[in-house]
Enzyme design. Structure first.
Site, short mmCIF file in Angstrom:
data_model
loop_
_atom_site.label_atom_id
_atom_site.label_comp_id
_atom_site.label_asym_id
_atom_site.label_seq_id
_atom_site.Cartn_x
_atom_site.Cartn_y
_atom_site.Cartn_z
N LYS A 1 0.84 -1.21 0.00
CA LYS A 1 0.00 0.00 0.00
C LYS A 1 0.87 1.27 0.00
CE LYS A 1 -2.02 -1.17 3.84
NZ LYS A 1 -1.27 -2.43 4.11
N ARG B 1 -9.54 0.79 8.66
CA ARG B 1 -9.00 -0.51 9.03
C ARG B 1 -10.04 -1.33 9.80
NH1 ARG B 1 -3.22 0.49 8.85
NH2 ARG B 1 -2.09 -1.44 9.22
N ARG C 1 11.45 -5.27 5.00
CA ARG C 1 11.03 -3.90 4.70
C ARG C 1 12.05 -2.88 5.23
NH1 ARG C 1 5.09 -2.02 5.51
NH2 ARG C 1 5.21 -3.14 7.49
N ARG D 1 11.33 -0.76 10.91
CA ARG D 1 10.24 -0.51 11.87
C ARG D 1 10.26 -1.50 13.03
NH1 ARG D 1 4.96 0.18 8.22
NH2 ARG D 1 4.11 -0.94 10.01
N ARG E 1 -0.58 -8.89 13.76
CA ARG E 1 -1.23 -7.94 12.83
C ARG E 1 -2.05 -8.67 11.79
NH1 ARG E 1 4.23 -5.31 11.59
NH2 ARG E 1 3.29 -4.21 9.84
#
Ligand code: ADP
Ligand code: ADP
Length: 215
Positions: free
Chosen positions: A17, A92, A131, A161, A172
């Site tokens: 995203k 969300r 990431r 992160r 998550r």
């Protein structure tokens, strides 16, 4: 042909995203609104609220709607969004989707399209564990080795992160399946949903996304 201006990107964590919102921002000249970034910035302030937010996001837990929603309202009402926006990470859950509709209606605006980036869980874990974001130019990429530099500007200022670890990812994904998934049929019923196969390369997915936003 019209190009959508008020765009929502949905999909599981790690689907791409942020990557595609960043590309669209450059291409369309409208801002990328990432609720994750808004929260990470608030967390970095170190205020009492910031520290609460940090604990929640680092553990992979949602920030309560009453804290989250004002961030989004402020952004949508800001002059930078007068020609549209690309929302990434919001809504969300169903109450957030309903609130967004209400907020848009009150401003005589509407969501033009919701693009869902679809990827199976097997891709997600690897993408998230690798990431990385360049602290200098903001480029997002997959890091292979800890000594890697930004492939775009060669900076060694690489940001990882705190919530991109195996435990938080599992959590998550569980929340995504239970709390976030119902927004897909919500937007499908409104005729706004376009699903894109996000297992392909970034360039291919970008081409699908571009096709989806032209109607
Ligand atoms: P999200 O915002 O949905 O959580 P990101 O855009 O941050 O996802 O992407 C997660 C990671 O996967 C990033 O490191 C990004 O560079 C990488 N990525 C995104 N899309 C693809 C793709 N189609 N193929 C390979 N890697 C990708
Ligand atoms: P990802 O795409 O990898 O899930 P984001 O950057 O979108 O990551 O979000 C990071 C974290 O910020 C989420 O795991 C959640 O804790 C919090 N967050 C982001 N958006 C929302 C939202 N709309 N409502 C509640 N919490 C949110």
């Amino acid at each position: 042909m019209t190009t959508a201006r008020n765009i929502v990107l949905i999909g599981p964590p790690g689907a791409g995203k942020g990557t595609h919102a960043q590309l669209l921002e450059k291409e369309l000249g409208i801002p990328h609104l990432s609720t994750g970034e808004m929260l990470r910035e608030a967390a970095a302030q170190g205020t009492e609220l910031g520290l609460k937010i940090k604990t929640l996001i680092d553990g992979g837990n949602f920030v309560p709607d009453e804290v989250m929603v004002p961030f989004v309202v402020d952004k949508i009402d800001s002059p930078e969004c007068k020609n549209g926006f690309i929302l990434d990470g919001f809504p969300r859950n169903l109450p957030q989707a309903q609130l967004l509709d209400k907020m848009m209606l009150e401003r005589e605006l509407k969501i033009d399209i919701v693009v869902k980036l679809q990827v199976p869980d097997t891709y997600i874990t690897e993408r998230i564990l690798k990431r990385a974001k360049c602290g200098k130019c903001g480029h997002m990429f997959q890091i292979e080795k800890s000594e890697d530099v930004c492939p775009k500007c060669s900076s060694s200022d690489i940001i990882r992160r705190a919530d991109d670890n195996l435990e938080a990812i599992k959590h998550r994904l569980k929340i995504y399946r239970t709390v976030t998934a119902p927004i897909t049929p919500y937007y499908e019923d409104k005729g706004l949903l376009v699903c894109v196969d996000a297992t392909r390369s970034i360039e291919q997915v970008a081409a699908f996304v571009r096709q989806a936003i032209e109607y």
